[in-house]
Design a protein around this motif. Structure first.
Motif, PDB file in Angstrom:
ATOM      1  N   UNK A 223       0.853  -1.191   0.000  1.00 17.95           N
ATOM      2  CA  UNK A 223       0.000   0.000   0.000  1.00 17.95           C
ATOM      3  C   UNK A 223       0.886   1.237   0.000  1.00 17.95           C
ATOM      4  N   UNK A 224       0.573   2.180  -0.867  1.00 13.72           N
ATOM      5  CA  UNK A 224       1.384   3.381  -1.015  1.00 13.72           C
ATOM      6  C   UNK A 224       0.531   4.591  -0.659  1.00 13.72           C
ATOM      7  N   UNK A 225       1.024   5.406   0.264  1.00 11.17           N
ATOM      8  CA  UNK A 225       0.249   6.546   0.726  1.00 11.17           C
ATOM      9  C   UNK A 225       0.324   7.761  -0.170  1.00 11.17           C
ATOM     10  N   UNK A 226       1.402   7.885  -0.945  1.00 10.99           N
ATOM     11  CA  UNK A 226       1.552   9.040  -1.805  1.00 10.99           C
ATOM     12  C   UNK A 226       1.902  10.298  -1.026  1.00 10.99           C
ATOM     13  N   UNK A 227       1.885  11.414  -1.724  1.00 12.37           N
ATOM     14  CA  UNK A 227       2.261  12.694  -1.132  1.00 12.37           C
ATOM     15  C   UNK A 227       1.139  13.256  -0.288  1.00 12.37           C
ATOM     16  N   UNK A 228       1.521  13.862   0.831  1.00 14.14           N
ATOM     17  CA  UNK A 228       0.552  14.563   1.673  1.00 14.14           C
ATOM     18  C   UNK A 228       0.106  15.878   1.031  1.00 14.14           C
ATOM     19  N   UNK A 229       0.842  16.353   0.060  1.00 11.39           N
ATOM     20  CA  UNK A 229       0.627  17.700  -0.448  1.00 11.39           C
ATOM     21  C   UNK A 229      -0.241  17.781  -1.699  1.00 11.39           C
ATOM     22  N   UNK A 230      -0.492  16.640  -2.351  1.00  9.35           N
ATOM     23  CA  UNK A 230      -1.269  16.720  -3.580  1.00  9.35           C
ATOM     24  C   UNK A 230      -1.936  15.372  -3.863  1.00  9.35           C
ATOM     25  N   UNK A 231      -2.992  15.432  -4.691  1.00 10.81           N
ATOM     26  CA  UNK A 231      -3.657  14.217  -5.142  1.00 10.81           C
ATOM     27  C   UNK A 231      -4.629  13.640  -4.137  1.00 10.81           C
ATOM     28  N   UNK A 232      -5.453  12.732  -4.612  1.00 12.47           N
ATOM     29  CA  UNK A 232      -6.401  12.041  -3.754  1.00 12.47           C
ATOM     30  C   UNK A 232      -5.858  10.706  -3.308  1.00 12.47           C
ATOM     31  N   UNK A 233      -6.735   9.891  -2.756  1.00  9.34           N
ATOM     32  CA  UNK A 233      -6.330   8.592  -2.228  1.00  9.34           C
ATOM     33  C   UNK A 233      -6.447   7.517  -3.304  1.00  9.34           C
ATOM     34  N   UNK A 234      -5.364   6.802  -3.559  1.00  5.91           N
ATOM     35  CA  UNK A 234      -5.419   5.576  -4.353  1.00  5.91           C
ATOM     36  C   UNK A 234      -4.426   4.599  -3.763  1.00  5.91           C
ATOM     37  N   UNK A 235      -4.413   3.375  -4.271  1.00  2.00           N
ATOM     38  CA  UNK A 235      -3.637   2.321  -3.619  1.00  2.00           C
ATOM     39  C   UNK A 235      -2.192   2.232  -4.069  1.00  2.00           C
ATOM     40  N   UNK A 236      -1.793   3.059  -5.052  1.00  2.00           N
ATOM     41  CA  UNK A 236      -0.399   3.009  -5.440  1.00  2.00           C
ATOM     42  C   UNK A 236      -0.178   3.338  -6.900  1.00  2.00           C
ATOM     43  N   UNK A 237       1.069   3.192  -7.380  1.00  2.00           N
ATOM     44  CA  UNK A 237       1.407   3.536  -8.761  1.00  2.00           C
ATOM     45  C   UNK A 237       0.839   2.532  -9.763  1.00  2.00           C
ATOM     46  N   UNK A 238       1.160   2.758 -11.036  1.00  2.00           N
ATOM     47  CA  UNK A 238       0.547   1.981 -12.124  1.00  2.00           C
ATOM     48  C   UNK A 238       0.759   0.482 -11.968  1.00  2.00           C
ATOM     49  N   UNK A 239       1.986   0.076 -11.666  1.00  2.00           N
ATOM     50  CA  UNK A 239       2.260  -1.353 -11.520  1.00  2.00           C
ATOM     51  C   UNK A 239       1.441  -1.986 -10.415  1.00  2.00           C
ATOM     52  N   UNK A 240       1.295  -1.265  -9.315  1.00  2.00           N
ATOM     53  CA  UNK A 240       0.482  -1.752  -8.200  1.00  2.00           C
ATOM     54  C   UNK A 240      -0.980  -1.866  -8.608  1.00  2.00           C
ATOM     55  N   UNK A 241      -1.468  -0.885  -9.344  1.00  2.00           N
ATOM     56  CA  UNK A 241      -2.866  -0.925  -9.797  1.00  2.00           C
ATOM     57  C   UNK A 241      -3.130  -2.143 -10.683  1.00  2.00           C
ATOM     58  N   UNK A 242      -2.155  -2.518 -11.495  1.00  2.00           N
ATOM     59  CA  UNK A 242      -2.331  -3.703 -12.350  1.00  2.00           C
ATOM     60  C   UNK A 242      -2.485  -4.973 -11.510  1.00  2.00           C
ATOM     61  N   UNK A 243      -1.709  -5.070 -10.435  1.00  2.00           N
ATOM     62  CA  UNK A 243      -1.827  -6.246  -9.564  1.00  2.00           C
ATOM     63  C   UNK A 243      -3.208  -6.286  -8.929  1.00  2.00           C
ATOM     64  N   UNK A 244      -3.666  -5.125  -8.446  1.00  2.00           N
ATOM     65  CA  UNK A 244      -5.001  -5.077  -7.849  1.00  2.00           C
ATOM     66  C   UNK A 244      -6.070  -5.464  -8.860  1.00  2.00           C
ATOM     67  N   UNK A 245      -5.887  -5.052 -10.117  1.00  2.00           N
ATOM     68  CA  UNK A 245      -6.884  -5.360 -11.143  1.00  2.00           C
ATOM     69  C   UNK A 245      -7.036  -6.861 -11.350  1.00  2.00           C
ATOM     70  N   UNK A 246      -5.956  -7.628 -11.186  1.00  3.62           N
ATOM     71  CA  UNK A 246      -6.072  -9.086 -11.316  1.00  3.62           C
ATOM     72  C   UNK A 246      -6.935  -9.690 -10.220  1.00  3.62           C
ATOM     73  N   UNK A 247      -7.130  -8.924  -9.131  1.00  9.43           N
ATOM     74  CA  UNK A 247      -8.008  -9.362  -8.046  1.00  9.43           C
ATOM     75  C   UNK A 247      -9.385  -8.713  -8.127  1.00  9.43           C
ATOM     76  N   UNK A 248      -9.651  -8.049  -9.262  1.00 10.53           N
ATOM     77  CA  UNK A 248     -10.953  -7.420  -9.430  1.00 10.53           C
ATOM     78  C   UNK A 248     -11.158  -6.198  -8.563  1.00 10.53           C
ATOM     79  N   UNK A 249     -10.062  -5.508  -8.233  1.00 16.03           N
ATOM     80  CA  UNK A 249     -10.120  -4.335  -7.365  1.00 16.03           C
ATOM     81  C   UNK A 249      -9.705  -3.102  -8.164  1.00 16.03           C
ATOM     82  N   UNK A 250     -10.505  -2.056  -8.096  1.00 15.61           N
ATOM     83  CA  UNK A 250     -10.167  -0.769  -8.689  1.00 15.61           C
ATOM     84  C   UNK A 250      -9.291  -0.019  -7.688  1.00 15.61           C
ATOM     85  N   UNK A 251      -7.997   0.060  -7.984  1.00  8.69           N
ATOM     86  CA  UNK A 251      -7.046   0.680  -7.065  1.00  8.69           C
ATOM     87  C   UNK A 251      -6.847   2.155  -7.341  1.00  8.69           C
TER      88      UNK A 251
END
Length: 328
Positions: A223-251
């Motif tokens: 799980x990646x928290x990202x910057x406190x200074x910008x952006x909303x909440x998501x579960x991580x960078x592109x590679x991480x999102x691809x892994x989540x997608x294999x589990x049917x999760x929108x990251x």
């Protein structure tokens, strides 16, 4: 020292309390916890009203009075992450974070704890980019009468259903480091995302929960928290999102609540057909107990969760440190 006795810790950059909770479970009571973010301090006070929480920048903290009043057994810190070597090939890209590392170690001169425990990214421990930093830290610790060890742990080896590698520095006074043993890997598999979240995902009566949980048949990526200074909440960078997608999760986002009975889970539809995780579910994947609450809005709460050190890792490290301290 009796194994039943409680030891005293002091924690800086305490965040949402993952490290502190784990250390508490290992037998350490904090004399003080310090963090610079008001929302993190609110979280600490919410969950442990009796803890002395100071909301201030680490560089403004003067421990001189504290050191005279009470012996601290362990100085702990879950410091802001330095950049990984993949993100930066020069340590000046992490000047602020490395400054906090050096300042934390400088506190040893005044507090004189029996031990030091710091958590950060694995690259700080293992990558050649940070070899000069490790050498400098080792020299300072040696001058102060501490011997140390650097090593990497994976939270998945300590019951956390997440592939989360952490770089660890342990330093102990005199020869106590000879009695320190890196926490061994736990027995068994920590469980899959589906195992960990099946119950919470069905809380509103979603009918496809078992189908989803069967597909979410691996541990979570980091799980990646990202910057406190910008952006909303998501579960991580592109590679991480691809892994989540294999589990049917929108990251790409974090949900306000789990699916309702009418939600149609169909990953073939892309993001609209995928399930989303809540902040509370992310906290479960970090090893937090379900009764640990997080202050602030959704994005701030998620940032606290994702930046935290998993409590089971803090517990394993705390037990290993106190076993070495008890050896004297």
């Amino acid at each position: 020292m009796s194994i039943e006795s409680r030891l005293v810790s002091l924690e800086v950059c305490a965040g949402a309390g993952g490290f502190a909770l784990g250390l508490e479970q290992a037998g350490f009571d904090p004399v003080l916890l310090l963090d610079s973010r008001p929302v993190a301090c609110d979280t600490l006070r919410w969950n442990r009203p009796t803890w002395d929480v100071r909301c201030m920048d680490l560089h403004r903290f003067d421990p001189s009075d504290l050191s005279r009043a009470q012996q601290v057994d362990l100085l702990a810190a879950g410091l802001p992450r330095v950049k990984s070597a993949a993100a930066s090939n020069r340590t000046r890209g992490s000047a602020v974070e490395l400054g906090l590392l050096r300042h934390t170690i400088s506190l040893l001169r005044t507090i004189r704890p029996r031990g030091l425990l710091i958590e950060n990214v694995p690259d700080l421990v293992s990558n050649a980019v940070y070899a000069p930093v490790r050498e400098q830290v080792g020299d300072v610790l040696g001058d102060l009468g501490y011997r140390h060890r650097w090593f990497v742990l994976n939270a998945a080896d300590h019951g956390v259903p997440q592939d989360r590698k952490q770089g660890i520095l342990v330093a102990l006074e005199d020869d106590l480091i000879d009695a320190f043993e890196v926490p061994p890997r736990g027995n068994g598999f920590p469980g899959t995302v589906g195992d960990a979240l099946r119950k919470s995902m069905s809380a509103r009566g979603w009918q496809q929960v078992d189908e989803w949980a069967d597909q979410a048949n691996q541990i979570a990526p980091t799980l990646v928290g990202g910057s406190w200074d910008r952006g909303g909440a998501d579960l991580g960078p592109t590679g991480t999102k691809r892994i989540w997608a294999t589990m049917g999760v929108d990251a790409g986002t974090v949900a306000d609540q789990v699916p309702d009975p009418g939600f149609c889970w169909d990953p073939s539809l892309g993001r609209p057909g995928m399930v989303r995780l809540t902040v509370e579910q992310a906290a479960v994947l970090q090893g937090f107990p379900v009764d640990w609450h997080f202050a602030g809005g959704k994005t701030a709460r998620y940032r606290q969760v994702a930046h935290a050190s998993p409590p089971p890792v803090g517990r394993a490290l705390g037990r290993a440190v106190r076993a070495a301290l008890d050896a004297r």
